[in-house]
Design an enzyme around this catalytic site. Structure first.
Site, short mmCIF file in Angstrom:
data_model
loop_
_atom_site.label_atom_id
_atom_site.label_comp_id
_atom_site.label_asym_id
_atom_site.label_seq_id
_atom_site.Cartn_x
_atom_site.Cartn_y
_atom_site.Cartn_z
N LYS A 9 0.85 -1.19 0.00
CA LYS A 9 0.00 0.00 0.00
C LYS A 9 0.89 1.24 0.00
O LYS A 9 1.87 1.30 0.73
CB LYS A 9 -0.88 -0.03 1.25
CG LYS A 9 -1.70 1.20 1.51
CD LYS A 9 -2.54 0.94 2.76
CE LYS A 9 -3.13 2.17 3.34
NZ LYS A 9 -3.93 1.90 4.53
N SER A 25 -4.01 3.29 -17.05
CA SER A 25 -3.06 3.01 -15.97
C SER A 25 -2.91 4.17 -14.99
O SER A 25 -3.57 5.19 -15.10
CB SER A 25 -1.69 2.62 -16.50
OG SER A 25 -1.07 3.73 -17.08
N TYR A 58 -3.53 -0.61 -13.60
CA TYR A 58 -2.21 -1.20 -13.41
C TYR A 58 -1.18 -0.09 -13.26
O TYR A 58 -1.38 1.03 -13.73
CB TYR A 58 -1.84 -2.14 -14.56
CG TYR A 58 -1.80 -1.49 -15.92
CD1 TYR A 58 -0.61 -0.98 -16.44
CD2 TYR A 58 -2.95 -1.38 -16.69
CE1 TYR A 58 -0.58 -0.38 -17.68
CE2 TYR A 58 -2.92 -0.78 -17.93
CZ TYR A 58 -1.74 -0.28 -18.43
OH TYR A 58 -1.70 0.32 -19.66
#
Length: 127
Positions: A9, A25, A58
């Protein structure tokens, strides 16, 4: 049986850009990718603290030490410059793998510079 848990994270990043014309993305400063263990092109979940949006995309690397956190493509419509976001990846683990499970949390400042890297290696020892 496998369980899905937080793997990495990057906490409380500040969006520095939104580029609707890029092919999808989120661009993330390479230093933050390295410190969190998030790989280029790895699936990430992004949570926008300003508007409550949650979405999956992503990661792509931005230049190291640039502080760049930029939404690209359609995701650029889900945040504006200055919004605070959390970027997360998850992993699937067997019971055996959970014995050595250690999530990584990178805390950043308002310019997306890493302040602290936390590794929670004792999380499951109490479970």
């Amino acid at each position: 049986m496998q369980r899905t848990l937080l793997l990495a994270k990057i906490h409380n990043c500040t969006l520095t850009g939104a580029n609707i014309n890029y092919v999808g993305s989120i661009s993330i400063d390479q230093i933050l990718l390295d410190k969190s263990g998030i790989l280029p092109y790895e699936q990430v979940q992004v949570v926008n603290n300003a508007n409550g949006q949650r979405f999956i995309t992503y990661a792509i690397p931005a230049p190291a030490h640039s502080g760049i956190i930029e939404l690209n493509g359609a995701a650029a419509r889900l945040g504006i410059i200055g919004d605070r976001v959390i970027i997360m990846t998850y992993g699937q683990f067997t019971s055996e793998e959970l014995k050595s499970y250690t999530p990584t949390v990178v805390i950043v400042d308002e310019k997306n510079r890493p302040l602290e890297v936390r590794r929670y290696d004792d999380l499951l020892s109490q479970v």
